[in-house]
Design a protein around this motif. Structure first.
Motif, PDB file in Angstrom:
ATOM      1  N   ILE B 132       0.688   2.270  -6.015  1.00  8.94           N
ATOM      2  CA  ILE B 132       0.040   2.047  -4.717  1.00  8.94           C
ATOM      3  C   ILE B 132       0.638   0.755  -4.171  1.00  8.94           C
ATOM      4  O   ILE B 132       0.603  -0.286  -4.833  1.00  8.94           O
ATOM      5  N   VAL B 134       0.908  -2.378  -1.561  1.00 11.51           N
ATOM      6  CA  VAL B 134      -0.044  -3.169  -0.802  1.00 11.51           C
ATOM      7  C   VAL B 134       0.693  -4.011   0.230  1.00 11.51           C
ATOM      8  O   VAL B 134       1.645  -4.719  -0.113  1.00 11.51           O
ATOM      9  N   ARG B 135       0.278  -3.875   1.465  1.00 13.53           N
ATOM     10  CA  ARG B 135       0.845  -4.737   2.508  1.00 13.53           C
ATOM     11  C   ARG B 135      -0.281  -5.367   3.321  1.00 13.53           C
ATOM     12  O   ARG B 135      -1.409  -4.906   3.294  1.00 13.53           O
ATOM     13  N   VAL B 137      -2.202  -6.593   6.760  1.00 11.02           N
ATOM     14  CA  VAL B 137      -2.356  -6.295   8.177  1.00 11.02           C
ATOM     15  C   VAL B 137      -3.162  -7.425   8.823  1.00 11.02           C
ATOM     16  O   VAL B 137      -3.695  -8.285   8.117  1.00 11.02           O
ATOM     17  N   PHE B 138      -3.219  -7.418  10.136  1.00  9.34           N
ATOM     18  CA  PHE B 138      -3.911  -8.476  10.883  1.00  9.34           C
ATOM     19  C   PHE B 138      -3.452  -9.863  10.432  1.00  9.34           C
ATOM     20  O   PHE B 138      -4.248 -10.731  10.108  1.00  9.34           O
ATOM     21  N   LYS B 141      -4.822 -11.403   7.153  1.00  5.24           N
ATOM     22  CA  LYS B 141      -6.254 -11.545   6.916  1.00  5.24           C
ATOM     23  C   LYS B 141      -6.795 -10.404   6.053  1.00  5.24           C
ATOM     24  O   LYS B 141      -7.821 -10.548   5.404  1.00  5.24           O
ATOM     25  N   ILE B 142      -6.142  -9.239   6.101  1.00  9.54           N
ATOM     26  CA  ILE B 142      -6.635  -8.038   5.429  1.00  9.54           C
ATOM     27  C   ILE B 142      -5.475  -7.361   4.704  1.00  9.54           C
ATOM     28  O   ILE B 142      -4.354  -7.369   5.185  1.00  9.54           O
ATOM     29  N   ASP B 143      -5.775  -6.787   3.523  1.00 12.54           N
ATOM     30  CA  ASP B 143      -4.765  -6.026   2.781  1.00 12.54           C
ATOM     31  C   ASP B 143      -4.968  -4.529   3.014  1.00 12.54           C
ATOM     32  O   ASP B 143      -6.102  -4.088   3.227  1.00 12.54           O
ATOM     33  N   ALA B 144      -3.893  -3.760   2.951  1.00 15.65           N
ATOM     34  CA  ALA B 144      -3.978  -2.308   3.113  1.00 15.65           C
ATOM     35  C   ALA B 144      -3.187  -1.629   2.002  1.00 15.65           C
ATOM     36  O   ALA B 144      -2.109  -2.086   1.637  1.00 15.65           O
ATOM     37  N   ASP B 145      -3.752  -0.538   1.465  1.00 17.34           N
ATOM     38  CA  ASP B 145      -3.116   0.229   0.381  1.00 17.34           C
ATOM     39  C   ASP B 145      -2.416   1.470   0.928  1.00 17.34           C
ATOM     40  O   ASP B 145      -2.985   2.179   1.752  1.00 17.34           O
ATOM     41  N   PHE B 146      -1.221   1.719   0.411  1.00 18.11           N
ATOM     42  CA  PHE B 146      -0.475   2.911   0.801  1.00 18.11           C
ATOM     43  C   PHE B 146       0.064   3.627  -0.429  1.00 18.11           C
ATOM     44  O   PHE B 146       0.632   2.990  -1.319  1.00 18.11           O
TER      45      PHE B 146
END
Lengths: 262, 327
Positions: B132, B134-135, B137-138, B141-146
């Motif tokens: 998975i 992780v990058r 965003v914002f 301020k926030i992490d996102a999983d792909f």
């Protein structure tokens, strides 16, 4: 020169972001929005090119109803008309999906130049503009800091790392992604705001672009966005509390006695 | 022989860049988690010396895309050559360091291949057999999983510093192999003119012991005086984040971050800097980091040692007084 400027609306800088309970995204309805910073510079770049060389500036944006505010602002600053893709029925943070939709709106316009900001302040993948160039079959340069018109194309200054730059020549039509700070952004004039009301805003649905729901379905490109969350802090800052004088005294003590940096 | 994980190299001054070594470390980690081999691809002209250097970096194979059309970087040339190499080698993963060059061509390559690119990742974790990615965003301020689905290859770029180049396992010697690329098929539409240093770097902040750095929160150029007083009190050099230099309130050669200088002083005192990723990469290795910001959620507090949430126009004069009293 016919120029299309891709602009996106993003939450205002320093917005307090709250993540939804299901971690699917942030709560958007409580936020205020503004034109993405580098897109704003892209618009200014387009307006300056038009003033110097003539032609037309067309804004292209995609989003829910609220993005009409960004269109209004852009038209008031001097853009000639706008294309608005209402994406009420889909939202995607997949740059490949978004570029597909934008390309479908740009193609029939056959512009000489397509400008976009280099990345958005929300998703920030920095990919959409470059993918768009490939989809449209255009040569491109990213992170552009200066543009000169030549007889048979353009010459652009591209930013490299650590204060280095490069000059690149491109034929037209082309696509450029614009770096923040390339110029000084203008304010709209009262006259501009009045004139904006008469300018054309063409609203496009997916079906108008020859696309269907399947073309924009989540995960259709192989990118499977799963969730957002507040990052785990690897380091916990010691937050000093008190009135300004108190915190200043505490900080000076820490810096002198604990960190020993002065 | 074929490689499962292909790392794309970038050179700087005729050697592999540090960020390339970081990308190899990412590849080695992923390779060990997935049980897969790692190869390194070099693009350019006259690559034989670089190939020998690359073979000693702990990769199974070094692939060469050597052609005069690749002597200078162009997005058409690099994307065209890479597309051919990837289609011929069919790796599972293609890894990049998220440099300005990669930002310029990797999305184009992904679109040409019809494969997804997860860009600017800060790390990955395994869930079962699947990584998975992780990058942020914002603006951090926030992490996102792909996750990545469908048929390989998958393209992933990692942020500078996401992996530590010192963790390279440089065992063995990789085999060197030339790839078959047909550059006649690749039309290069952009013409590279001169490369130049924009601002003469008169100030070398990389050697500064103490830095007071100022961001957007300072609001007006008149307010810079406040920061100068703090810098004087701490005997620090003064620096800034990008917006302050863009507005001309400080010269460009005092800019810290991905497009400016990278520093690691004993003390980094951030005044009104929110801590966008582009700034953080230029100062995160500083010894002691102090942040003063009105937004308690500003990402700068995630890397600071000491934080003050408050109005810098009240806090900074008080800090100046408190520091002077202790000298």
């Amino acid at each position: 020169m016919k120029i299309i400027v891709c602009m996106k609306q993003v939450p205002v800088k320093d917005s307090l972001l709250k993540i939804k309970d299901d971690n699917s995204w942030v709560h958007e309805d409580e936020l205020n929005y503004e034109i993405n910073e580098s897109d704003h510079y892209a618009l200014e770049t387009a307006l300056r090119l038009k003033e110097a060389h003539g032609g037309e500036v067309v804004i292209l944006t995609m989003g829910p109803e609220r993005v009409k505010e960004a269109i209004k602002q852009g038209l008031a600053k001097g853009a000639d008309r706008a294309l608005y893709i209402n994406n009420a029925d889909f939202t995607s943070i997949d740059p490949m999906t978004n570029a597909k939709v934008l390309a479908a709106a740009i193609s029939p316009e056959t512009p000489d130049l397509v400008l976009a900001g280099l990345q958005t302040d929300d998703n920030g993948s920095g990919q959409t503009g470059v993918i768009l160039a490939e989809n449209l079959g255009l040569p491109h340069t990213s992170i552009v800091m200066e543009i000169e018109k030549l007889d048979n194309g353009i010459k652009v200054k591209r930013e490299l790392e650590s204060g280095w730059f490069q000059w690149i020549e491109l034929p037209l039509p082309a696509l450029l992604t614009i770096q923040s700070g390339i110029n000084q952004i203008r304010y709209a004039t009262i006259k501009g705001i009045m004139m904006a009301k008469k300018k054309e805003v063409k609203e496009l649905a997916l079906s108008d672009l020859g696309l269907s729901g399947a073309d924009v379905a989540a995960g259709s490109t192989g990118l499977d966005f799963q969730k957002v969350y507040v990052p785990e802090k690897t380091k916990q800052a010691l937050i000093l509390e008190g009135d300004p004088k108190d915190v200043a005294e505490q900080l000076a003590d820490k810096l002198k006695n604990e960190a020993k940096v002065f | 022989m074929s490689v499962d994980i292909l790392v794309v190299a970038e050179q700087r001054d005729g050697a592999l860049s540090r960020s390339t070594v970081e990308a190899i470390v990412a590849g080695q980690n992923l390779g060990s988690d997935l049980g897969k081999s790692v190869g390194l691809l070099l693009l350019g002209q006259n690559l034989s010396d670089l190939a020998d250097e690359a073979a000693a970096k702990g990769v199974q194979e070094v692939l060469l895309a050597d052609h005069e059309k690749l002597a200078d970087y162009t997005p058409d040339g690099y994307s065209g050559a890479l597309q051919q190499v990837i289609e011929a080698e069919n790796p599972d993963y293609v890894l990049f360091s998220h440099t300005y060059m990669v930002r310029d061509y990797a999305p184009k390559l992904a679109a040409a291949l019809g494969k997804p690119l997860v860009s600017d990742c800060i790390h990955y974790r395994m869930e079962g057999r699947a990584p998975i990615f992780v990058r942020q965003v914002f603006q951090g301020k926030i992490d996102a999983d792909f996750a990545l689905q469908g048929d390989a290859p998958y393209l992933v770029s990692f942020q500078t510093g996401a992996f530590n180049a010192d963790n390279l396992k440089a065992e063995g010697t990789g085999a060197i192999r030339a790839t078959n690329i047909d550059m006649d098929r690749v039309e290069v539409r952009t013409k590279v003119l001169e490369i130049f240093e924009g601002v003469k770097q008169e100030v070398d902040l990389s050697k500064a012991e103490r830095i007071v750095s100022v961001g957007r929160g300072i609001k007006k150029p008149e307010n810079m005086e406040l920061v100068k007083e703090l810098a004087e009190a701490l005997e620090a050099d003064i620096a800034a984040s990008r917006p302050v230099c863009d507005d001309g309130w400080l010269p460009l050669d005092r800019q810290i971050g991905s497009s400016g200088q990278t520093v690691a002083p004993k003390l980094y005192f951030a005044v009104g800097i929110s801590g966008a990723i582009q700034h953080i990469v230029g100062m995160k290795n500083s010894g002691t980091i102090v942040a003063v910001n009105k937004d308690p959620h500003a990402p700068i507090f995630d890397i600071a040692d000491y934080g003050i949430v408050g109005d810098l126009f009240e806090v900074i004069p008080a800090v100046v007084t408190a520091v002077k009293a202790r000298k």
